[in-house]
Structures are given as C-alpha cells and as structure tokens.
Design a protein around this motif. Structure first.
Motif, PDB file in Angstrom:
ATOM      1  N   LYS A 131       0.644  -1.484   0.001  1.00 36.12           N
ATOM      2  CA  LYS A 131      -0.482  -0.222  -0.452  1.00 36.12           C
ATOM      3  C   LYS A 131       0.498   1.140   0.022  1.00 36.12           C
ATOM      4  CE  LYS A 131      -4.121  -1.730   2.736  1.00 36.12           C
ATOM      5  NZ  LYS A 131      -4.564  -2.432   3.600  1.00 36.12           N
ATOM      6  N   PRO A 132       0.734   2.194  -1.019  1.00 33.71           N
ATOM      7  CA  PRO A 132       1.503   3.643  -0.520  1.00 33.71           C
ATOM      8  C   PRO A 132       1.236   4.415   0.405  1.00 33.71           C
ATOM      9  CG  PRO A 132      -1.475   3.953  -2.056  1.00 33.71           C
ATOM     10  CD  PRO A 132      -1.038   1.886  -0.909  1.00 33.71           C
ATOM     11  N   LYS A 133       2.602   5.391   0.509  1.00 30.45           N
ATOM     12  CA  LYS A 133       2.569   5.982   2.214  1.00 30.45           C
ATOM     13  C   LYS A 133       2.136   7.164   1.917  1.00 30.45           C
ATOM     14  CE  LYS A 133       6.967   6.005   1.099  1.00 30.45           C
ATOM     15  NZ  LYS A 133       8.378   5.741   1.621  1.00 30.45           N
ATOM     16  N   ASP A 134       2.015   7.970   0.926  1.00 32.84           N
ATOM     17  CA  ASP A 134       0.752   9.078   0.831  1.00 32.84           C
ATOM     18  C   ASP A 134      -0.303   8.763  -0.479  1.00 32.84           C
ATOM     19  OD1 ASP A 134       0.197  11.579   1.593  1.00 32.84           O
ATOM     20  OD2 ASP A 134       1.982  12.217   1.904  1.00 32.84           O
ATOM     21  N   LYS A 135      -1.052  10.061  -0.557  1.00 33.16           N
ATOM     22  CA  LYS A 135      -2.191  10.193  -1.676  1.00 33.16           C
ATOM     23  C   LYS A 135      -1.160  10.358  -3.198  1.00 33.16           C
ATOM     24  CE  LYS A 135      -6.610  12.224  -2.762  1.00 33.16           C
ATOM     25  NZ  LYS A 135      -7.376  13.144  -2.632  1.00 33.16           N
ATOM     26  N   LEU A 136      -1.437   9.540  -4.543  1.00 33.63           N
ATOM     27  CA  LEU A 136      -0.919  10.194  -5.137  1.00 33.63           C
ATOM     28  C   LEU A 136      -1.073  11.250  -5.981  1.00 33.63           C
ATOM     29  CD1 LEU A 136       0.353   8.751  -7.748  1.00 33.63           C
ATOM     30  CD2 LEU A 136      -1.928   7.769  -8.370  1.00 33.63           C
ATOM     31  N   ASP A 137      -0.554  11.729  -6.363  1.00 34.69           N
ATOM     32  CA  ASP A 137      -1.161  13.093  -7.008  1.00 34.69           C
ATOM     33  C   ASP A 137      -1.262  12.632  -8.508  1.00 34.69           C
ATOM     34  OD1 ASP A 137      -0.763  15.485  -8.489  1.00 34.69           O
ATOM     35  OD2 ASP A 137       1.017  16.299  -6.907  1.00 34.69           O
ATOM     36  N   ARG A 138      -2.662  12.971  -8.460  1.00 37.49           N
ATOM     37  CA  ARG A 138      -2.889  12.763  -9.738  1.00 37.49           C
ATOM     38  C   ARG A 138      -3.083  13.656 -11.138  1.00 37.49           C
ATOM     39  NH1 ARG A 138      -6.004   8.505  -9.973  1.00 37.49           N
ATOM     40  NH2 ARG A 138      -7.039   7.739  -7.952  1.00 37.49           N
ATOM     41  N   GLU A 139      -2.748  14.669 -10.390  1.00 44.65           N
ATOM     42  CA  GLU A 139      -2.250  16.076 -11.758  1.00 44.65           C
ATOM     43  C   GLU A 139      -0.919  15.735 -12.084  1.00 44.65           C
ATOM     44  OE1 GLU A 139      -2.679  20.952 -12.357  1.00 44.65           O
ATOM     45  OE2 GLU A 139      -2.787  19.548 -10.651  1.00 44.65           O
ATOM     46  N   MET A 140      -0.204  15.673 -10.589  1.00 45.17           N
ATOM     47  CA  MET A 140       1.311  15.539 -11.694  1.00 45.17           C
ATOM     48  C   MET A 140       1.365  14.349 -12.804  1.00 45.17           C
ATOM     49  SD  MET A 140       4.564  14.245  -9.920  1.00 45.17           S
ATOM     50  CE  MET A 140       4.146  12.854  -9.157  1.00 45.17           C
ATOM     51  N   ILE A 141       0.585  12.749 -12.279  1.00 44.40           N
ATOM     52  CA  ILE A 141       0.649  12.016 -13.408  1.00 44.40           C
ATOM     53  C   ILE A 141       0.007  12.487 -14.343  1.00 44.40           C
ATOM     54  CG2 ILE A 141       0.222   9.491 -13.636  1.00 44.40           C
ATOM     55  CD1 ILE A 141       2.275   9.972 -11.124  1.00 44.40           C
ATOM     56  N   GLU A 142      -0.875  12.633 -14.298  1.00 42.20           N
ATOM     57  CA  GLU A 142      -1.675  12.602 -15.900  1.00 42.20           C
ATOM     58  C   GLU A 142      -0.584  13.842 -16.907  1.00 42.20           C
ATOM     59  OE1 GLU A 142      -4.154  11.927 -17.010  1.00 42.20           O
ATOM     60  OE2 GLU A 142      -4.806  10.483 -15.860  1.00 42.20           O
ATOM     61  N   PHE A 143       0.294  15.042 -16.178  1.00 46.80           N
ATOM     62  CA  PHE A 143       1.618  15.211 -16.817  1.00 46.80           C
ATOM     63  C   PHE A 143       2.514  14.391 -17.276  1.00 46.80           C
ATOM     64  CE2 PHE A 143       5.046  17.231 -17.373  1.00 46.80           C
ATOM     65  CZ  PHE A 143       4.921  18.745 -18.010  1.00 46.80           C
ATOM     66  N   LEU A 144       2.710  13.271 -16.435  1.00 54.51           N
ATOM     67  CA  LEU A 144       3.626  12.938 -16.966  1.00 54.51           C
ATOM     68  C   LEU A 144       3.488  11.615 -18.294  1.00 54.51           C
ATOM     69  CD1 LEU A 144       5.193  11.553 -13.703  1.00 54.51           C
ATOM     70  CD2 LEU A 144       6.203  13.151 -15.374  1.00 54.51           C
ATOM     71  N   LYS A 145       2.170  11.023 -18.156  1.00 55.23           N
ATOM     72  CA  LYS A 145       1.022  10.689 -19.222  1.00 55.23           C
ATOM     73  C   LYS A 145       1.178  11.242 -20.610  1.00 55.23           C
ATOM     74  CE  LYS A 145      -2.483   7.905 -17.694  1.00 55.23           C
ATOM     75  NZ  LYS A 145      -3.183   7.713 -16.991  1.00 55.23           N
ATOM     76  N   SER A 146       1.475  12.131 -20.767  1.00 52.28           N
ATOM     77  CA  SER A 146       1.556  13.378 -21.974  1.00 52.28           C
ATOM     78  C   SER A 146       2.865  13.348 -22.227  1.00 52.28           C
ATOM     79  CB  SER A 146       0.669  14.613 -21.618  1.00 52.28           C
ATOM     80  OG  SER A 146       1.482  15.756 -20.779  1.00 52.28           O
ATOM     81  N   ARG A 147       3.722  12.720 -21.761  1.00 49.78           N
ATOM     82  CA  ARG A 147       4.823  13.258 -22.133  1.00 49.78           C
ATOM     83  C   ARG A 147       4.959  12.183 -23.092  1.00 49.78           C
ATOM     84  NH1 ARG A 147       6.340  18.228 -21.558  1.00 49.78           N
ATOM     85  NH2 ARG A 147       3.911  17.944 -21.661  1.00 49.78           N
ATOM     86  N   LYS A 148       6.384  12.702 -24.650  1.00 51.32           N
ATOM     87  CA  LYS A 148       6.695  11.551 -25.735  1.00 51.32           C
ATOM     88  C   LYS A 148       8.011  11.520 -25.565  1.00 51.32           C
ATOM     89  CE  LYS A 148       2.422  11.463 -27.938  1.00 51.32           C
ATOM     90  NZ  LYS A 148       2.017  10.757 -28.190  1.00 51.32           N
ATOM     91  N   LEU A 149       7.844  10.291 -26.365  1.00 49.25           N
ATOM     92  CA  LEU A 149       9.966  10.457 -26.605  1.00 49.25           C
ATOM     93  C   LEU A 149      10.309  10.521 -27.348  1.00 49.25           C
ATOM     94  CD1 LEU A 149       8.980   5.494 -27.630  1.00 49.25           C
ATOM     95  CD2 LEU A 149      10.177   6.996 -24.596  1.00 49.25           C
ATOM     96  N   SER A 150      10.002  11.553 -28.363  1.00 48.85           N
ATOM     97  CA  SER A 150      10.566  12.176 -28.205  1.00 48.85           C
ATOM     98  C   SER A 150      11.343  14.036 -27.221  1.00 48.85           C
ATOM     99  CB  SER A 150       9.963  13.457 -29.672  1.00 48.85           C
ATOM    100  OG  SER A 150       8.496  13.918 -28.527  1.00 48.85           O
TER     101      SER A 150
END
Length: 455
Positions: A8-27
């Motif tokens: 189990k995680p130690k803290d709450k997931l920062d969904r806004e940050m994760i969604e931003f990282l999911k928008s990044r490209k390999l380029s």
C-alpha cells in the motif's frame, strides 16, 4: 515479488502530476538524452541545477516536485540518478507499450549487443521499480530483494539458455504478466491494450452471469428488470445511484424496441448484452473508477469496445462529440447516450450503428457522405437484393436504394424551418444525424422485407 505488488502507498497519489507525465512523448526523452550526452557525458547523477538543464523541458512546472521525489534524500540538496529518471519517464510516457519497452530495453543494453545480460537486467529493474515507487509514494523494495527477483526472472526468461535475454523474450514476459500490469494500473494509472482487453472480458462474463442468475438458467431470453436491479444494487452499492438509474432506463427502453409488446418491467437478453458490452468497456477503461475517462484513456475505451486501435484523428473527433459538457473528460452517461438514439426521451441503445459509422468514415472526419451511406445500405440490404431479383421487377435495385435515401432525407427535413440549408447538410451526415437516418432506414427496410415476403 508477488507479495510486493500488494503493497500500500505511504501517501496519496498526485493525479495531476501523473496525468502530466502521461502526456510526455519519447521525443521529449530523446531530447533530454541529447543534453546529457552533450553536457554530462560521464555523469550518472545530477544535482538540482544540472537536473533542471536536462529535464526542465520535459517536466516544466513539475521539475522541482519530481526531483524531490526521486532525490536520494528527498530534497533539493540531493542528487538524482539519470537513468532512473529516464526509465520512469518512459514508463509513464504517452506511447504504445511496445515502443516504451523497446526504449527501456535499449536504454539498459549498455553494450549495444541487442541482448540484455543478467547484470543489465538487474540494473534495469532497479531503476524502473525504485523510480516508479518513489513517484507514486510506495515504499521501494531493497536492492537485495530486486537482485533476488532479477536472478529468478532471468532464469525464467532465458528460455533458449543463451545467458542473454532478447527483446522478444522481455516483451512477452511484460505483456503476459497481468499481476504487474494490474499493479501499474492501480498505483501508477498506467493502462495497456492487453490489460484493458482482459478486464473487458472479465466484466462481460460477470454481467452475463448476472442475467443467468436472475432468470435461473441460460435458456430464457427475457428477464424481469427488478431482478437485475437487485443484483446490481447489491454488487455495486458504492456506485452512484443516478448512474445505475441511467443503466436501468437504457435497458428498459432498449428492450421495448426489441419486444413485440411493450412490457415495462421486462428486459430482453439481446438488448441487455448490447448495453452491458458498452458498460463493460467503460468499466475496463475507467482506471480510478470515478465514472470518467480522460483523453489519454479514450483510446483504451474505444479499443475495448471495438477491438481496433483508434488513430489520433479518430480520437480527436470522438472526443469532440463525446465530451458533451466540454469538461475535458467523458462521463459514463455521455458514453452510453452517445451510443443511444434518443426517441422522445427514451434512450434506445444502437451500439452496432457506431461500428457501421466508423467503418464507412474512412477519412475519420466524423461525417459520412451520401455515397458512403448508399454503400452501407446496399451492403446491409444484400438479402433484399436477392429477393428483389426473384420478383423479376422492372425496377432497378440501386434506384430503389436512392429512393429510400431521398424518402428518409425528406422525413428528416420535416419540421426544419430552413429546409434549403438542411438539404445542403444532408450531403454529409454527422454521427447524430446518421443515427436518426439509420433508425428510419431500418424501419423502411423492415417494412420492405414484410412486403416482399407477402409477394
């Protein structure tokens, strides 16, 4: 590491940050690698100022947050492992799974042999697992535990006893490891086509069993809606009541379109399966179970429901149509209503129409030309063509299809004040207009079938 996947995680997931990282490209990541190779060719770790030089173009406003999470001492005073950052950003990136796996494989194939040796696998797992855990607030496993896991994994993957692992061996393990994919989905909000397909099938089986349990066997084709309601309200007591009410209404309205007599309180099996297939696809795609699907999740929703990977233009078009409230997200009720025909307040499910629309919308502009619709109708009326020929009629079958289209177009114009403008629009149909058109076409075809059967 099977037990670790239940950590189990130690803290709450920062969904806004994760969604931003999911928008990044390999380029973006390749650009960072170019900076590393130019400015820091012999470095393995970067302090904050140097880290900003390399990764700020990728992370933008999230650079400081990410650095602190990945830092050796969780502060700006520490230093970060370059390869750990590159690996974890690749995991989150908005790319096809195989491309991400190839990128990571090549990143840790340090001797560029095209194969990964045991020590390279150990390093790859250390960087990927520990970096991912830091970003999603999970306690990172010890290096000793990862080394032990890597040792066992290497023996499992090296099926040809070459003492190296090929990319294909590596890829097949990742794709087939649903325990790992569920872990990534739950804690990192990372979805894959393989996992959404599996989840969709599981949901479909669950809902099929609901119907069987409600009627007591798999032979009956109708069921009391109240029995289905009881099962859903018991199984999904945490679901929003208005969402379930939409489901029950759609089931009832759609069943009425199938049944010869309108029986409120009864649903038919065919309508139930059609609606629940769309419901199951949304379940499989709704990562955090909030009855919303983001733009990044839409491709998995469409893939689960249709079985084909949508391209960028299809996603853009569908998002514009589906996102009725312009919120940037697709709600479950938007998805179901999108697949329904609204007949005087009744939501009659017509999911198969969407498949037809997409099949003939070859340029993915969200519209069908009259020529496309003629082709579609001719294909759907093959049985009528055969019956028509048997009559030795002087009429031409293609002319009959043209007359059918013109007749339906006129009926759609009724009540429209600017009929000239609407007639011009009828050269092309949007999805909404297509639904209305095909409802009338289906009715006309049914009437024609009945007429031919009497002759």
């Amino acid at each position: 590491m099977g037990n670790y996947f239940k950590t189990k995680p130690k803290d709450k997931l920062d969904r806004e940050m994760i969604e931003f990282l999911k928008s990044r490209k390999l380029s973006h990541i390749n650009e960072a690698i170019d900076v590393v190779n130019t400015k820091f060719p012999y470095s393995k770790y970067l302090e904050y100022s140097d880290y900003c030089d390399v990764f700020n173009p990728i992370l933008e406003i999230w650079t400081q947050n990410v650095f602190q999470l990945l830092s050796s001492n969780s502060s700006l005073e520490g230093s970060n492992d370059i390869y750990e950052s590159l690996a974890v950003f690749t995991i989150f990136s908005d790319e096809e799974q195989e491309l991400k796996l190839q990128f990571i494989f090549q990143l840790f194939d340090t001797d560029k042999s095209g194969e990964i040796e045991k020590q390279e696998l150990v390093v790859a797992l250390e960087k990927c697992i520990r970096g991912l855990c830091k970003l999603v607030h999970l306690p990172a496993p010890s290096i000793k535990d990862i080394d032990f896991y890597a040792e066992r994994l290497f023996l499992e993957l090296d099926r040809d006893y070459s003492y190296t692992i090929s990319f294909n061996e590596f890829k097949l393990w990742i794709i087939g490891n649903f325990e790992l994919q569920d872990f990534l989905l739950k804690y990192a909000l990372i979805q894959t086509y393989e996992n959404v397909t599996r989840r969709y099938k599981e949901k479909r089986i669950l809902y099929e069993n609901f119907f069987i349990n409600a009627v007591g066997n798999d032979k009956h084709d109708v069921c009391e809606l109240e029995l289905i309601k009881q099962l859903f309200l018991t199984e999904f007591n945490n679901q929003q009541l208005e969402i379930l009410e939409l489901l029950f209404k759609t089931l009832q309205d759609s069943s009425n379109a199938y049944l010869d007599k309108k029986h409120d309180g009864w649903i038919c099996k065919q309508a139930y399966q059609d609606v629940m297939n769309a419901w199951a696809a949304f379940d499989a795609s709704d990562i955090n179970q909030d009855n919303e699907v983001s733009m990044s999740e839409l491709k998995y929703l469409i893939y689960a429901y249709e079985g084909d990977k949508p391209d960028y233009y299809r996603l853009q078009t569908e998002m514009e149509i589906l996102d009725m409230d312009q919120s940037g997200k697709i709600t479950r009720d938007e998805w179901i209503k999108y697949l329904c025909v609204n007949e005087k307040g009744k939501f009659v499910f017509r999911g198969t129409l969407q498949h037809q629309f997409n099949e003939y919308d070859k340029d993915h502009d969200g519209m069908l030309s009259i020529k496309d619709i003629k082709d579609l109708l001719k294909n759907s009326m093959k049985d009528l063509r055969t019956s028509f020929k048997k009559l030795n009629s002087t009429l031409n079958f293609e002319d009959m299809v043209d007359d059918l289209i013109e007749d339906i177009a006129k009926s759609l114009q009724e009540g429209n004040q600017d009929q000239h403008s609407y007639q011009n629009q009828m050269l092309f149909l949007t999805w909404s207009q297509f639904k209305s058109f095909m409802e009338r076409a289906t009715l006309k075809q049914d009437q024609l079938r009945q007429y031919l059967a009497k002759l």
